[in-house]
Design a protein around this motif. Sequence first.
Motif, PDB file in Angstrom:
ATOM      1  N   ASP A  44     -25.768   3.675  -3.143  1.00 12.00           N
ATOM      2  CA  ASP A  44     -25.716   4.906  -3.804  1.00 12.00           C
ATOM      3  C   ASP A  44     -24.466   5.717  -3.990  1.00 12.00           C
ATOM      4  OD1 ASP A  44     -28.686   4.625  -4.524  1.00 12.00           O
ATOM      5  OD2 ASP A  44     -29.257   5.878  -2.654  1.00 12.00           O
ATOM      6  N   ARG A  45     -23.863   5.473  -2.797  1.00 12.87           N
ATOM      7  CA  ARG A  45     -22.580   6.305  -2.842  1.00 12.87           C
ATOM      8  C   ARG A  45     -21.611   5.736  -3.957  1.00 12.87           C
ATOM      9  NH1 ARG A  45     -20.461   7.880   2.846  1.00 12.87           N
ATOM     10  NH2 ARG A  45     -22.188   8.829   3.698  1.00 12.87           N
ATOM     11  N   LEU A  46     -21.635   4.266  -4.159  1.00 14.44           N
ATOM     12  CA  LEU A  46     -20.786   3.442  -4.969  1.00 14.44           C
ATOM     13  C   LEU A  46     -21.155   4.038  -6.416  1.00 14.44           C
ATOM     14  CD1 LEU A  46     -20.167   0.029  -3.290  1.00 14.44           C
ATOM     15  CD2 LEU A  46     -18.753   2.017  -3.261  1.00 14.44           C
ATOM     16  N   GLU A  47     -22.534   3.944  -6.801  1.00 11.56           N
ATOM     17  CA  GLU A  47     -22.765   4.154  -8.010  1.00 11.56           C
ATOM     18  C   GLU A  47     -22.570   5.613  -8.314  1.00 11.56           C
ATOM     19  OE1 GLU A  47     -27.318   3.566  -7.851  1.00 11.56           O
ATOM     20  OE2 GLU A  47     -27.100   1.400  -8.466  1.00 11.56           O
ATOM     21  N   ALA A  48     -22.788   6.649  -7.607  1.00 12.54           N
ATOM     22  CA  ALA A  48     -22.303   8.078  -7.661  1.00 12.54           C
ATOM     23  C   ALA A  48     -20.766   8.062  -8.321  1.00 12.54           C
ATOM     24  CB  ALA A  48     -22.658   8.875  -6.525  1.00 12.54           C
ATOM     25  N   LYS A  49     -19.956   7.192  -7.666  1.00 15.23           N
ATOM     26  CA  LYS A  49     -18.684   7.286  -8.099  1.00 15.23           C
ATOM     27  C   LYS A  49     -18.329   6.313  -9.457  1.00 15.23           C
ATOM     28  CE  LYS A  49     -16.840   8.030  -3.426  1.00 15.23           C
ATOM     29  NZ  LYS A  49     -16.039   7.748  -2.271  1.00 15.23           N
ATOM     30  N   GLY A  50     -19.305   5.701  -9.903  1.00 10.69           N
ATOM     31  CA  GLY A  50     -19.330   4.742 -11.074  1.00 10.69           C
ATOM     32  C   GLY A  50     -18.890   3.612 -10.736  1.00 10.69           C
ATOM     33  N   LEU A  51     -18.690   3.015  -9.262  1.00 11.72           N
ATOM     34  CA  LEU A  51     -18.228   1.827  -9.054  1.00 11.72           C
ATOM     35  C   LEU A  51     -19.539   0.620  -8.929  1.00 11.72           C
ATOM     36  CD1 LEU A  51     -16.063   2.949  -6.333  1.00 11.72           C
ATOM     37  CD2 LEU A  51     -15.335   2.261  -8.510  1.00 11.72           C
ATOM     38  N   GLU A  52     -19.125  -0.476  -8.909  1.00 12.68           N
ATOM     39  CA  GLU A  52     -19.985  -1.942  -8.728  1.00 12.68           C
ATOM     40  C   GLU A  52     -20.542  -1.717  -7.464  1.00 12.68           C
ATOM     41  OE1 GLU A  52     -20.615  -4.645 -10.931  1.00 12.68           O
ATOM     42  OE2 GLU A  52     -19.656  -3.456 -12.488  1.00 12.68           O
ATOM     43  N   THR A  53     -21.905  -2.073  -7.219  1.00 10.63           N
ATOM     44  CA  THR A  53     -22.479  -2.076  -6.345  1.00 10.63           C
ATOM     45  C   THR A  53     -22.305  -3.409  -5.516  1.00 10.63           C
ATOM     46  OG1 THR A  53     -24.607  -2.800  -7.180  1.00 10.63           O
ATOM     47  CG2 THR A  53     -24.258  -0.707  -6.815  1.00 10.63           C
ATOM     48  N   ILE A  54     -22.514  -3.458  -3.929  1.00 11.84           N
ATOM     49  CA  ILE A  54     -22.287  -4.549  -3.297  1.00 11.84           C
ATOM     50  C   ILE A  54     -23.623  -5.534  -3.068  1.00 11.84           C
ATOM     51  CG2 ILE A  54     -21.805  -5.473  -0.994  1.00 11.84           C
ATOM     52  CD1 ILE A  54     -19.581  -4.053  -2.771  1.00 11.84           C
ATOM     53  N   SER A  55     -23.563  -6.592  -3.341  1.00  6.35           N
ATOM     54  CA  SER A  55     -24.792  -7.460  -3.215  1.00  6.35           C
ATOM     55  C   SER A  55     -25.227  -7.629  -1.738  1.00  6.35           C
ATOM     56  CB  SER A  55     -24.504  -8.848  -3.741  1.00  6.35           C
ATOM     57  OG  SER A  55     -23.761  -9.754  -2.864  1.00  6.35           O
ATOM     58  N   ARG A  56     -26.441  -7.868  -1.661  1.00  3.38           N
ATOM     59  CA  ARG A  56     -27.052  -8.077  -0.157  1.00  3.38           C
ATOM     60  C   ARG A  56     -26.364  -9.257   0.674  1.00  3.38           C
ATOM     61  NH1 ARG A  56     -32.997  -9.698  -0.032  1.00  3.38           N
ATOM     62  NH2 ARG A  56     -32.216 -11.620  -0.316  1.00  3.38           N
ATOM     63  N   SER A  57     -26.102 -10.332  -0.088  1.00  2.00           N
ATOM     64  CA  SER A  57     -25.552 -11.516   0.548  1.00  2.00           C
ATOM     65  C   SER A  57     -24.130 -11.129   1.012  1.00  2.00           C
ATOM     66  CB  SER A  57     -25.389 -12.729  -0.161  1.00  2.00           C
ATOM     67  OG  SER A  57     -24.896 -12.521  -1.559  1.00  2.00           O
ATOM     68  N   ALA A  58     -23.245 -10.414   0.193  1.00  3.91           N
ATOM     69  CA  ALA A  58     -21.898 -10.000   0.609  1.00  3.91           C
ATOM     70  C   ALA A  58     -21.781  -9.269   1.742  1.00  3.91           C
ATOM     71  CB  ALA A  58     -21.101  -9.245  -0.521  1.00  3.91           C
ATOM     72  N   PHE A  59     -22.736  -8.285   1.676  1.00  7.43           N
ATOM     73  CA  PHE A  59     -22.924  -7.301   2.766  1.00  7.43           C
ATOM     74  C   PHE A  59     -23.313  -8.061   4.210  1.00  7.43           C
ATOM     75  CE2 PHE A  59     -24.718  -3.557   5.075  1.00  7.43           C
ATOM     76  CZ  PHE A  59     -23.505  -2.571   4.918  1.00  7.43           C
ATOM     77  N   ASN A  60     -24.220  -8.925   4.061  1.00  9.60           N
ATOM     78  CA  ASN A  60     -24.713  -9.550   5.121  1.00  9.60           C
ATOM     79  C   ASN A  60     -23.498 -10.361   5.806  1.00  9.60           C
ATOM     80  OD1 ASN A  60     -26.939 -10.428   6.813  1.00  9.60           O
ATOM     81  ND2 ASN A  60     -26.473 -12.428   6.093  1.00  9.60           N
ATOM     82  N   ARG A  61     -22.742 -11.063   4.911  1.00 11.42           N
ATOM     83  CA  ARG A  61     -21.581 -11.724   5.462  1.00 11.42           C
ATOM     84  C   ARG A  61     -20.568 -10.952   6.329  1.00 11.42           C
ATOM     85  NH1 ARG A  61     -22.324 -14.398   0.648  1.00 11.42           N
ATOM     86  NH2 ARG A  61     -20.786 -13.060  -0.465  1.00 11.42           N
ATOM     87  N   LYS A  62     -20.284  -9.620   5.467  1.00 15.01           N
ATOM     88  CA  LYS A  62     -19.629  -8.752   6.357  1.00 15.01           C
ATOM     89  C   LYS A  62     -20.326  -8.286   7.681  1.00 15.01           C
ATOM     90  CE  LYS A  62     -15.854  -6.057   6.205  1.00 15.01           C
ATOM     91  NZ  LYS A  62     -14.385  -6.690   5.974  1.00 15.01           N
TER      92      LYS A  62
END
Length: 113
Positions: A44-62
């Motif tokens: 939500d924060r990224l979308e509000a800034k007009g940025l690409e969102t993060i996938s669930r798998s990428a966030f899970n790896r992190k």
Amino acid sequence: MAGRGRLSSLDLLPDEARDDLLWALAELNRRERTQADILFELNDRLEAKGLETISRSAFNRKSMRLAKRTMQLEERRHIYAGIAERLTPEEVGNADLVLGEFLKTLLDELLDE
């Protein structure tokens, strides 16, 4: 020696998203909310800034890497606490300080493996 590997979508976020990413990582460390909930708010924060969102798998790896690192740091804290009890002011000399720093470095390397 292996390189750093491929950069994840989290690594590729622009500077304007840094505060949001740090917020999300801090929330993961607090362990009070679900990973899915944190990711939803981060996106939500990224979308509000007009940025690409993060996938669930990428966030899970992190999240998994962060959890592993947190556990390693906790192990180190306990190991260092055991060593520190034996280092009283009367017993500590310059050589002991050098040896202590060497042991910390060695333990860090062993735990990283």
